[in-house]
Design a protein around this motif. Sequence first.
Motif, PDB file in Angstrom:
ATOM      1  N   PHE A  60       0.732  -1.258  -0.100  1.00  0.00           N
ATOM      2  CA  PHE A  60       0.325   0.054   0.380  1.00  0.00           C
ATOM      3  C   PHE A  60       0.900   0.689  -0.366  1.00  0.00           C
ATOM      4  CE2 PHE A  60      -2.062   3.509   2.472  1.00  0.00           C
ATOM      5  CZ  PHE A  60      -3.086   4.083   1.639  1.00  0.00           C
ATOM      6  N   ASP A  61       1.637   1.550   1.359  1.00  0.00           N
ATOM      7  CA  ASP A  61       2.908   2.794   1.273  1.00  0.00           C
ATOM      8  C   ASP A  61       3.366   3.128  -0.563  1.00  0.00           C
ATOM      9  OD1 ASP A  61       2.014   3.434   3.286  1.00  0.00           O
ATOM     10  OD2 ASP A  61       3.352   2.200   4.771  1.00  0.00           O
ATOM     11  N   ALA A  62       3.989   1.745  -0.917  1.00  0.00           N
ATOM     12  CA  ALA A  62       4.308   1.962  -2.182  1.00  0.00           C
ATOM     13  C   ALA A  62       3.971   1.497  -3.390  1.00  0.00           C
ATOM     14  CB  ALA A  62       5.349   0.347  -2.432  1.00  0.00           C
ATOM     15  N   GLY A  63       2.715   1.707  -2.963  1.00  0.00           N
ATOM     16  CA  GLY A  63       1.847   2.323  -4.815  1.00  0.00           C
ATOM     17  C   GLY A  63       1.244   3.566  -4.055  1.00  0.00           C
ATOM     18  N   ARG A  64       0.771   4.331  -2.954  1.00  0.00           N
ATOM     19  CA  ARG A  64       0.237   5.202  -2.468  1.00  0.00           C
ATOM     20  C   ARG A  64       2.004   5.959  -3.011  1.00  0.00           C
ATOM     21  NH1 ARG A  64       1.671   8.323   2.016  1.00  0.00           N
ATOM     22  NH2 ARG A  64       2.900   6.636   2.933  1.00  0.00           N
ATOM     23  N   LEU A  65       3.076   6.127  -2.741  1.00  0.00           N
ATOM     24  CA  LEU A  65       3.850   6.824  -2.595  1.00  0.00           C
ATOM     25  C   LEU A  65       4.840   7.005  -4.252  1.00  0.00           C
ATOM     26  CD1 LEU A  65       5.789   6.026   0.786  1.00  0.00           C
ATOM     27  CD2 LEU A  65       4.948   8.343  -0.166  1.00  0.00           C
ATOM     28  N   LEU A  66       4.225   5.898  -4.859  1.00  0.00           N
ATOM     29  CA  LEU A  66       4.637   5.824  -6.624  1.00  0.00           C
ATOM     30  C   LEU A  66       3.973   6.543  -7.030  1.00  0.00           C
ATOM     31  CD1 LEU A  66       6.178   4.226  -8.386  1.00  0.00           C
ATOM     32  CD2 LEU A  66       4.491   2.460  -8.660  1.00  0.00           C
ATOM     33  N   LEU A  67       2.296   6.382  -7.056  1.00  0.00           N
ATOM     34  CA  LEU A  67       1.545   7.580  -7.369  1.00  0.00           C
ATOM     35  C   LEU A  67       1.621   8.711  -7.249  1.00  0.00           C
ATOM     36  CD1 LEU A  67      -1.601   6.516  -6.709  1.00  0.00           C
ATOM     37  CD2 LEU A  67      -0.904   5.916  -8.837  1.00  0.00           C
ATOM     38  N   LYS A  68       2.623   9.519  -6.176  1.00  0.00           N
ATOM     39  CA  LYS A  68       3.019  10.880  -6.088  1.00  0.00           C
ATOM     40  C   LYS A  68       4.884  11.003  -6.472  1.00  0.00           C
ATOM     41  CE  LYS A  68       1.129  12.016  -1.354  1.00  0.00           C
ATOM     42  NZ  LYS A  68       2.119  12.023   0.339  1.00  0.00           N
ATOM     43  N   LEU A  69       4.952  10.029  -6.812  1.00  0.00           N
ATOM     44  CA  LEU A  69       6.574   9.882  -7.212  1.00  0.00           C
ATOM     45  C   LEU A  69       6.723   9.545  -8.727  1.00  0.00           C
ATOM     46  CD1 LEU A  69       9.672   9.837  -6.318  1.00  0.00           C
ATOM     47  CD2 LEU A  69       9.702   6.961  -6.647  1.00  0.00           C
ATOM     48  N   LYS A  70       5.611   9.049  -9.336  1.00  0.00           N
ATOM     49  CA  LYS A  70       6.365   8.848 -10.764  1.00  0.00           C
ATOM     50  C   LYS A  70       5.871  10.413 -11.884  1.00  0.00           C
ATOM     51  CE  LYS A  70       0.548   9.042 -11.600  1.00  0.00           C
ATOM     52  NZ  LYS A  70       0.361  10.043 -12.551  1.00  0.00           N
ATOM     53  N   SER A  71       5.684  11.087 -11.532  1.00  0.00           N
ATOM     54  CA  SER A  71       5.425  12.596 -12.152  1.00  0.00           C
ATOM     55  C   SER A  71       6.608  13.540 -12.261  1.00  0.00           C
ATOM     56  CB  SER A  71       4.233  13.320 -12.215  1.00  0.00           C
ATOM     57  OG  SER A  71       4.280  14.270 -10.721  1.00  0.00           O
ATOM     58  N   VAL A  72       7.455  13.061 -11.536  1.00  0.00           N
ATOM     59  CA  VAL A  72       8.519  13.335 -10.835  1.00  0.00           C
ATOM     60  C   VAL A  72       9.867  13.322 -11.310  1.00  0.00           C
ATOM     61  CG1 VAL A  72      10.101  14.821  -8.673  1.00  0.00           C
ATOM     62  CG2 VAL A  72       8.095  15.151  -8.742  1.00  0.00           C
TER      63      VAL A  72
ATOM     64  N   ALA B 134       9.485   9.762 -13.465  1.00  0.00           N
ATOM     65  CA  ALA B 134       9.312   9.019 -14.174  1.00  0.00           C
ATOM     66  C   ALA B 134      10.647   8.863 -14.918  1.00  0.00           C
ATOM     67  CB  ALA B 134       8.098   9.404 -14.805  1.00  0.00           C
ATOM     68  N   PRO B 135      11.074   9.808 -15.611  1.00  0.00           N
ATOM     69  CA  PRO B 135      12.127   9.793 -16.409  1.00  0.00           C
ATOM     70  C   PRO B 135      13.452   9.301 -15.550  1.00  0.00           C
ATOM     71  CG  PRO B 135      12.071  12.149 -16.828  1.00  0.00           C
ATOM     72  CD  PRO B 135      10.856  11.465 -15.214  1.00  0.00           C
ATOM     73  N   GLY B 136      14.074   9.338 -14.768  1.00  0.00           N
ATOM     74  CA  GLY B 136      15.147   8.555 -14.141  1.00  0.00           C
ATOM     75  C   GLY B 136      14.382   6.392 -14.063  1.00  0.00           C
ATOM     76  N   LEU B 137      13.174   6.560 -12.999  1.00  0.00           N
ATOM     77  CA  LEU B 137      12.121   5.441 -12.763  1.00  0.00           C
ATOM     78  C   LEU B 137      12.708   4.554 -14.249  1.00  0.00           C
ATOM     79  CD1 LEU B 137       9.857   5.938 -10.182  1.00  0.00           C
ATOM     80  CD2 LEU B 137      11.916   4.751  -9.377  1.00  0.00           C
ATOM     81  N   ALA B 138      12.130   5.042 -15.571  1.00  0.00           N
ATOM     82  CA  ALA B 138      12.265   4.290 -16.496  1.00  0.00           C
ATOM     83  C   ALA B 138      13.213   3.715 -17.105  1.00  0.00           C
ATOM     84  CB  ALA B 138      11.771   4.800 -17.879  1.00  0.00           C
ATOM     85  N   LEU B 139      14.114   5.225 -16.599  1.00  0.00           N
ATOM     86  CA  LEU B 139      15.731   3.722 -16.765  1.00  0.00           C
ATOM     87  C   LEU B 139      16.472   2.503 -15.890  1.00  0.00           C
ATOM     88  CD1 LEU B 139      18.091   7.211 -16.494  1.00  0.00           C
ATOM     89  CD2 LEU B 139      17.310   5.827 -18.795  1.00  0.00           C
TER      90      LEU B 139
ATOM     91  N   ASN C 137      12.942  -0.420  -3.652  1.00  0.00           N
ATOM     92  CA  ASN C 137      11.453  -0.395  -3.445  1.00  0.00           C
ATOM     93  C   ASN C 137      10.747   0.020  -5.272  1.00  0.00           C
ATOM     94  OD1 ASN C 137      10.822  -0.473  -0.834  1.00  0.00           O
ATOM     95  ND2 ASN C 137      12.146   0.809  -0.320  1.00  0.00           N
ATOM     96  N   PHE C 138      10.950   0.613  -6.252  1.00  0.00           N
ATOM     97  CA  PHE C 138      10.764   0.618  -6.995  1.00  0.00           C
ATOM     98  C   PHE C 138      10.841  -0.352  -8.338  1.00  0.00           C
ATOM     99  CE2 PHE C 138       9.787   4.141  -4.282  1.00  0.00           C
ATOM    100  CZ  PHE C 138       8.128   3.836  -3.915  1.00  0.00           C
ATOM    101  N   ALA C 139      12.150  -0.155  -8.185  1.00  0.00           N
ATOM    102  CA  ALA C 139      12.599  -1.055  -9.214  1.00  0.00           C
ATOM    103  C   ALA C 139      12.306  -2.704 -10.091  1.00  0.00           C
ATOM    104  CB  ALA C 139      14.527  -1.724  -9.272  1.00  0.00           C
ATOM    105  N   PRO C 140      11.844  -3.297  -9.065  1.00  0.00           N
ATOM    106  CA  PRO C 140      11.257  -4.169  -9.544  1.00  0.00           C
ATOM    107  C   PRO C 140       9.689  -4.250  -9.904  1.00  0.00           C
ATOM    108  CG  PRO C 140      11.622  -4.569  -7.380  1.00  0.00           C
ATOM    109  CD  PRO C 140      12.437  -3.499  -8.059  1.00  0.00           C
ATOM    110  N   PHE C 141       8.945  -3.537 -10.240  1.00  0.00           N
ATOM    111  CA  PHE C 141       7.329  -3.272 -10.494  1.00  0.00           C
ATOM    112  C   PHE C 141       7.601  -2.017 -12.319  1.00  0.00           C
ATOM    113  CE2 PHE C 141       4.724   0.649 -11.372  1.00  0.00           C
ATOM    114  CZ  PHE C 141       3.821  -0.097 -10.802  1.00  0.00           C
ATOM    115  N   ILE C 142       9.486  -1.487 -11.881  1.00  0.00           N
ATOM    116  CA  ILE C 142       9.529  -0.557 -13.309  1.00  0.00           C
ATOM    117  C   ILE C 142       9.908  -1.891 -13.905  1.00  0.00           C
ATOM    118  CG2 ILE C 142      10.591   0.325 -14.110  1.00  0.00           C
ATOM    119  CD1 ILE C 142       8.713   2.286 -12.615  1.00  0.00           C
TER     120      ILE C 142
END
Length: 137
Positions: free
Chosen positions: A21-33, A35-40, A115-120
């Motif tokens: 839940f926390d990962a999903g909630r924070l990912l939504l906040k984080l994505k717009s800031v 997104a290019p780096g997470l895609a990498l 926390n987010f690399a596996p999701f990406i």
Amino acid sequence: MQVETFIIGNREFTAGKMNAFDAGRLLLKLKSVVAPGLALMGQGGEVHNSSILELFSGLDEKTHEDILFPILSVSATYSVENKRKIASPADMNFCFTVDNLLDFYLLVWEVLKLNFAPFIEQLASHFGSHTAEVAKV
């Protein structure tokens, strides 16, 4: 909580994997800031310093307060040397100086990857395979 240890500079830090839940909630906040780096992170291969700079290009003071410190807090990010959690500007000032400020952002980068690399990676894999299927049709 799965806890990982990171050596940044010559100092040791720990952080844990968030709950879903926390990962999903924070990912939504984080994505717009970031997104290019997470895609990498999901492209596989080595992440270079230019990727780290791209990840943080959208940061501002509000991002620190609303996104970065909550991520560090929920991940129970901890400075072993200082025996202190890192979850606020005061904690940041206690554990880092202007001389090692980059270490703070490298720590944030490691916590984001944890926390987010596996999701990406799964997202890229899932949509990559669907893109290939569409191209065959």
